[in-house]
Design a protein around this motif. Structure first.
Motif, PDB file in Angstrom:
ATOM      1  N   ASP A  61     -17.456  42.240 -10.420  1.00 29.32           N
ATOM      2  CA  ASP A  61     -18.295  42.946 -10.774  1.00 29.32           C
ATOM      3  C   ASP A  61     -19.768  42.375 -11.324  1.00 29.32           C
ATOM      4  OD1 ASP A  61     -17.257  45.073  -9.401  1.00 29.32           O
ATOM      5  OD2 ASP A  61     -16.583  45.943 -11.276  1.00 29.32           O
ATOM      6  N   LEU A  62     -19.310  41.574 -12.153  1.00 31.03           N
ATOM      7  CA  LEU A  62     -20.397  40.858 -13.103  1.00 31.03           C
ATOM      8  C   LEU A  62     -21.010  39.761 -12.539  1.00 31.03           C
ATOM      9  CD1 LEU A  62     -18.657  41.033 -16.560  1.00 31.03           C
ATOM     10  CD2 LEU A  62     -20.436  42.694 -15.784  1.00 31.03           C
ATOM     11  N   VAL A  63     -20.020  38.956 -11.789  1.00 31.36           N
ATOM     12  CA  VAL A  63     -20.799  37.650 -11.046  1.00 31.36           C
ATOM     13  C   VAL A  63     -20.291  37.827  -9.715  1.00 31.36           C
ATOM     14  CG1 VAL A  63     -21.083  35.120 -11.214  1.00 31.36           C
ATOM     15  CG2 VAL A  63     -20.329  36.552 -13.226  1.00 31.36           C
ATOM     16  N   PRO A  64     -21.049  38.404  -8.846  1.00 26.48           N
ATOM     17  CA  PRO A  64     -20.597  38.597  -7.322  1.00 26.48           C
ATOM     18  C   PRO A  64     -20.538  37.516  -6.673  1.00 26.48           C
ATOM     19  CG  PRO A  64     -22.485  40.354  -8.005  1.00 26.48           C
ATOM     20  CD  PRO A  64     -22.275  39.275  -9.183  1.00 26.48           C
ATOM     21  N   ASP A  65     -21.184  36.531  -6.907  1.00 20.06           N
ATOM     22  CA  ASP A  65     -21.207  35.237  -5.946  1.00 20.06           C
ATOM     23  C   ASP A  65     -19.993  34.288  -6.633  1.00 20.06           C
ATOM     24  OD1 ASP A  65     -22.631  34.181  -8.396  1.00 20.06           O
ATOM     25  OD2 ASP A  65     -23.910  33.219  -7.051  1.00 20.06           O
ATOM     26  N   ALA A  66     -19.461  34.734  -7.804  1.00 14.80           N
ATOM     27  CA  ALA A  66     -18.111  33.758  -8.336  1.00 14.80           C
ATOM     28  C   ALA A  66     -17.012  33.617  -7.062  1.00 14.80           C
ATOM     29  CB  ALA A  66     -17.642  34.541  -9.555  1.00 14.80           C
ATOM     30  N   THR A  67     -16.503  32.469  -7.182  1.00 13.50           N
ATOM     31  CA  THR A  67     -15.425  32.187  -6.216  1.00 13.50           C
ATOM     32  C   THR A  67     -14.235  32.828  -7.197  1.00 13.50           C
ATOM     33  OG1 THR A  67     -16.392  30.259  -5.229  1.00 13.50           O
ATOM     34  CG2 THR A  67     -13.889  30.468  -5.079  1.00 13.50           C
ATOM     35  N   ILE A  68     -13.235  33.564  -6.483  1.00 14.53           N
ATOM     36  CA  ILE A  68     -12.007  33.796  -7.107  1.00 14.53           C
ATOM     37  C   ILE A  68     -10.888  33.316  -6.318  1.00 14.53           C
ATOM     38  CG2 ILE A  68     -10.786  35.814  -8.034  1.00 14.53           C
ATOM     39  CD1 ILE A  68     -13.270  37.409  -8.372  1.00 14.53           C
ATOM     40  N   VAL A  69     -10.005  32.710  -7.281  1.00 14.62           N
ATOM     41  CA  VAL A  69      -8.956  32.132  -6.463  1.00 14.62           C
ATOM     42  C   VAL A  69      -7.619  33.026  -6.988  1.00 14.62           C
ATOM     43  CG1 VAL A  69      -7.275  30.089  -6.164  1.00 14.62           C
ATOM     44  CG2 VAL A  69      -9.970  29.700  -6.268  1.00 14.62           C
ATOM     45  N   ARG A  70      -7.083  33.790  -6.051  1.00 12.17           N
ATOM     46  CA  ARG A  70      -5.796  34.695  -6.564  1.00 12.17           C
ATOM     47  C   ARG A  70      -4.547  33.489  -6.597  1.00 12.17           C
ATOM     48  NH1 ARG A  70      -7.311  40.204  -6.143  1.00 12.17           N
ATOM     49  NH2 ARG A  70      -9.169  40.479  -5.396  1.00 12.17           N
ATOM     50  N   MET A  71      -4.189  33.109  -7.388  1.00 13.75           N
ATOM     51  CA  MET A  71      -2.884  32.351  -7.469  1.00 13.75           C
ATOM     52  C   MET A  71      -1.466  33.091  -6.895  1.00 13.75           C
ATOM     53  SD  MET A  71      -4.036  29.676  -8.749  1.00 13.75           S
ATOM     54  CE  MET A  71      -2.661  28.524  -9.236  1.00 13.75           C
ATOM     55  N   GLY A  72      -1.306  34.321  -6.986  1.00 11.73           N
ATOM     56  CA  GLY A  72      -0.248  35.051  -6.432  1.00 11.73           C
ATOM     57  C   GLY A  72       0.749  35.055  -7.365  1.00 11.73           C
ATOM     58  N   ARG A  73       0.630  34.281  -8.440  1.00  6.48           N
ATOM     59  CA  ARG A  73       1.717  34.303  -9.571  1.00  6.48           C
ATOM     60  C   ARG A  73       1.128  33.578 -10.774  1.00  6.48           C
ATOM     61  NH1 ARG A  73       3.731  28.750  -9.609  1.00  6.48           N
ATOM     62  NH2 ARG A  73       2.499  27.236  -8.458  1.00  6.48           N
ATOM     63  N   ASN A  74       1.967  33.850 -11.868  1.00  2.86           N
ATOM     64  CA  ASN A  74       1.462  33.018 -12.971  1.00  2.86           C
ATOM     65  C   ASN A  74       1.919  31.756 -13.072  1.00  2.86           C
ATOM     66  OD1 ASN A  74       0.764  32.538 -15.465  1.00  2.86           O
ATOM     67  ND2 ASN A  74       1.839  33.999 -16.681  1.00  2.86           N
ATOM     68  N   ALA A  75       0.908  30.839 -12.567  1.00  2.00           N
ATOM     69  CA  ALA A  75       1.133  29.466 -12.194  1.00  2.00           C
ATOM     70  C   ALA A  75       1.047  28.631 -13.386  1.00  2.00           C
ATOM     71  CB  ALA A  75       0.170  28.871 -11.138  1.00  2.00           C
ATOM     72  N   GLY A  76       0.414  28.943 -14.466  1.00  2.00           N
ATOM     73  CA  GLY A  76       0.041  28.326 -15.537  1.00  2.00           C
ATOM     74  C   GLY A  76      -1.370  27.745 -15.644  1.00  2.00           C
ATOM     75  N   CYS A 198      -8.277  10.751 -12.388  1.00  8.25           N
ATOM     76  CA  CYS A 198      -7.015  11.223 -13.272  1.00  8.25           C
ATOM     77  C   CYS A 198      -6.070  12.059 -12.406  1.00  8.25           C
ATOM     78  CB  CYS A 198      -7.184  12.219 -14.538  1.00  8.25           C
ATOM     79  SG  CYS A 198      -7.791  10.954 -15.714  1.00  8.25           S
ATOM     80  N   GLY A 199      -7.003  12.514 -11.227  1.00  8.12           N
ATOM     81  CA  GLY A 199      -6.088  13.540 -10.316  1.00  8.12           C
ATOM     82  C   GLY A 199      -5.704  15.003 -10.706  1.00  8.12           C
ATOM     83  N   GLY A 200      -6.434  15.459 -11.761  1.00  8.73           N
ATOM     84  CA  GLY A 200      -6.331  16.826 -12.147  1.00  8.73           C
ATOM     85  C   GLY A 200      -5.335  16.843 -13.225  1.00  8.73           C
ATOM     86  N   TRP A 201      -4.977  17.982 -13.869  1.00  7.74           N
ATOM     87  CA  TRP A 201      -4.481  18.203 -14.984  1.00  7.74           C
ATOM     88  C   TRP A 201      -2.891  18.342 -14.445  1.00  7.74           C
ATOM     89  CZ3 TRP A 201      -6.588  20.940 -19.649  1.00  7.74           C
ATOM     90  CH2 TRP A 201      -7.919  20.540 -19.997  1.00  7.74           C
ATOM     91  N   ASP A 202      -1.859  17.900 -15.367  1.00  6.66           N
ATOM     92  CA  ASP A 202      -0.473  17.769 -14.805  1.00  6.66           C
ATOM     93  C   ASP A 202       0.140  19.225 -15.108  1.00  6.66           C
ATOM     94  OD1 ASP A 202       2.204  17.382 -14.756  1.00  6.66           O
ATOM     95  OD2 ASP A 202       1.999  15.441 -15.958  1.00  6.66           O
ATOM     96  N   GLU A 203       0.518  19.725 -13.815  1.00  8.66           N
ATOM     97  CA  GLU A 203       1.033  21.185 -13.554  1.00  8.66           C
ATOM     98  C   GLU A 203       2.585  21.286 -14.147  1.00  8.66           C
ATOM     99  OE1 GLU A 203       0.295  22.558  -9.661  1.00  8.66           O
ATOM    100  OE2 GLU A 203      -1.574  21.859  -9.696  1.00  8.66           O
ATOM    101  N   ARG A 204       3.128  20.134 -14.462  1.00 10.86           N
ATOM    102  CA  ARG A 204       4.240  20.335 -15.384  1.00 10.86           C
ATOM    103  C   ARG A 204       4.277  20.955 -16.648  1.00 10.86           C
ATOM    104  NH1 ARG A 204       6.467  14.264 -14.541  1.00 10.86           N
ATOM    105  NH2 ARG A 204       3.957  13.844 -15.120  1.00 10.86           N
ATOM    106  N   TYR A 205       3.005  21.095 -16.976  1.00  7.20           N
ATOM    107  CA  TYR A 205       2.729  21.685 -18.533  1.00  7.20           C
ATOM    108  C   TYR A 205       2.351  22.957 -18.049  1.00  7.20           C
ATOM    109  CZ  TYR A 205       3.254  17.106 -20.384  1.00  7.20           C
ATOM    110  OH  TYR A 205       3.748  15.672 -20.680  1.00  7.20           O
ATOM    111  N   PHE A 206       3.031  24.001 -18.262  1.00  6.62           N
ATOM    112  CA  PHE A 206       2.772  25.396 -17.925  1.00  6.62           C
ATOM    113  C   PHE A 206       1.449  25.693 -18.828  1.00  6.62           C
ATOM    114  CE2 PHE A 206       2.966  29.790 -18.942  1.00  6.62           C
ATOM    115  CZ  PHE A 206       2.931  30.421 -17.371  1.00  6.62           C
ATOM    116  N   LEU A 207       1.781  25.649 -20.321  1.00  2.33           N
ATOM    117  CA  LEU A 207       0.814  25.879 -21.228  1.00  2.33           C
ATOM    118  C   LEU A 207       1.040  24.784 -22.348  1.00  2.33           C
ATOM    119  CD1 LEU A 207      -1.448  27.839 -21.523  1.00  2.33           C
ATOM    120  CD2 LEU A 207       0.206  29.268 -22.953  1.00  2.33           C
TER     121      LEU A 207
END
Length: 312
Positions: A61-76, A198-207
């Motif tokens: 609603d606030l940023v109509p041209d934003a790209t939204i990626v729906r992860m489908g799960r709480n991926a961290g 660096c190849g992005g952030w390490d996904e083994r760290y959930f948070l």
């Protein structure tokens, strides 16, 4: 593009935000993006970790041209950032933002001036908390000595001495532009070259600890991180320090991160320091510390990568 005209330097910034039930804080973040990124071309990309509130609708609603990626799960957090950057258009830098951040006017233009310097891969601003007080956001590399100093002296006493304190607590250190080993991850502007190296952030760290890992890997790859006091923002900050759900995750991830870069004996000594620290606070009746002690003495929790079950 979510922008006020093209950036004269040809730079394009991806604003990468990870949302998880963030509807209450997203409007103020979004309102701060225009002033905070004034003079820059930018695109907002939000990775939503399967929110059950109206986070996605707020963004659309606030940023109509934003790209939204729906992860489908709480991926961290790390996985969300990586997904956001993967979905982004061509860019020269990535602005990592927590949803509870509010950029001050001109923040990013000041950060960009420093990011353009040779060898700089990450830049971070001066941060305030919700009360307007300075956040001690700069950090030194975790070491055994610093862990034991924290356990025996406390972070505030240890922080007075660079060899003993991981958190930079000297107020004068926040008055000048300086290099930092790593910094709080709520606001970080990262060059595309640094991100790719660096190849992005390490996904083994959930948070938690994902920014420590990324910033130190960037240093290993030859990119420095710099603190820029002329740029500023507010970070409302979450509940990690007072939550019996979140604090154990933060603590255990500190041990996991240390283990990645050190041998078995050093890691055992580091684990011992963290356990002593948390046990001393648990003895004072603090629920987050009690939960952290239980996690630290549970071999399964130490071995298994963190996931959404930690925050339920």
């Amino acid at each position: 593009m979510s922008e006020e005209g093209r950036c004269p330097t040809g730079e394009t910034i991806v604003v990468a935000v990870v949302s998880y039930n963030s509807a209450a804080v997203l409007p103020e973040l979004i309102a701060s993006l225009g002033p905070g990124l004034a003079g820059s071309a930018w695109q907002l990309v939000v990775a939503d970790n399967d929110s059950t509130d109206s986070s996605v609708r707020v963004v659309s609603d606030l940023v109509p041209d934003a790209t939204i990626v729906r992860m489908g799960r709480n991926a961290g957090y790390a996985a969300g950032l990586n997904a956001a950057v993967t979905a982004a258009p061509p860019h020269t830098a990535v602005l990592v933002l927590n949803p509870d951040v509010r950029l001050d006017e001109g923040c990013v233009s000041e950060l960009l001036k420093v990011l353009r310097q040779p060898g700089v891969g990450i830049v971070v601003p001066r941060l305030r908390d919700r009360h307007g007080d300075r956040i001690d956001s700069m950090r030194r590399t975790p070491t055994l000595l610093r862990a034991w100093a924290d356990a025996l002296l406390g972070a505030r006493r240890a922080g007075r001495f660079p060899r003993l304190g991981e958190v930079v607590m000297d107020p004068t250190s926040y008055d000048e532009e300086v290099e930092t080993d790593w910094a709080e991850g709520s606001v970080q502007l990262v060059s595309a070259a640094c991100w790719q190296a660096c190849g992005g952030w390490d996904e083994r760290y959930f948070l938690y600890s994902e920014e420590t890992d990324f910033d130190l890997r960037a240093r290993d790859a030859g990119f420095s991180a710099r603190f820029v006091p002329r740029a500023s923002a507010t970070h409302l900050e979450g509940e990690s320090g007072v939550s019996p759900r979140l604090w154990p995750l933060l603590v255990v991830n500190r041990v996991r991160f240390f283990r990645q870069r050190h041998g078995r004996l050093s890691t055992m000594a580091y684990w011992g320091a963290i356990l002593v620290r948390e046990a001393s606070r648990a003895a004072l009746g603090r629920p987050p510390a009690k939960a952290a002690v239980r996690a630290l003495i549970d071999p399964q929790r130490l071995r298994t990568p963190s996931g959404p079950e930690w925050i339920r």
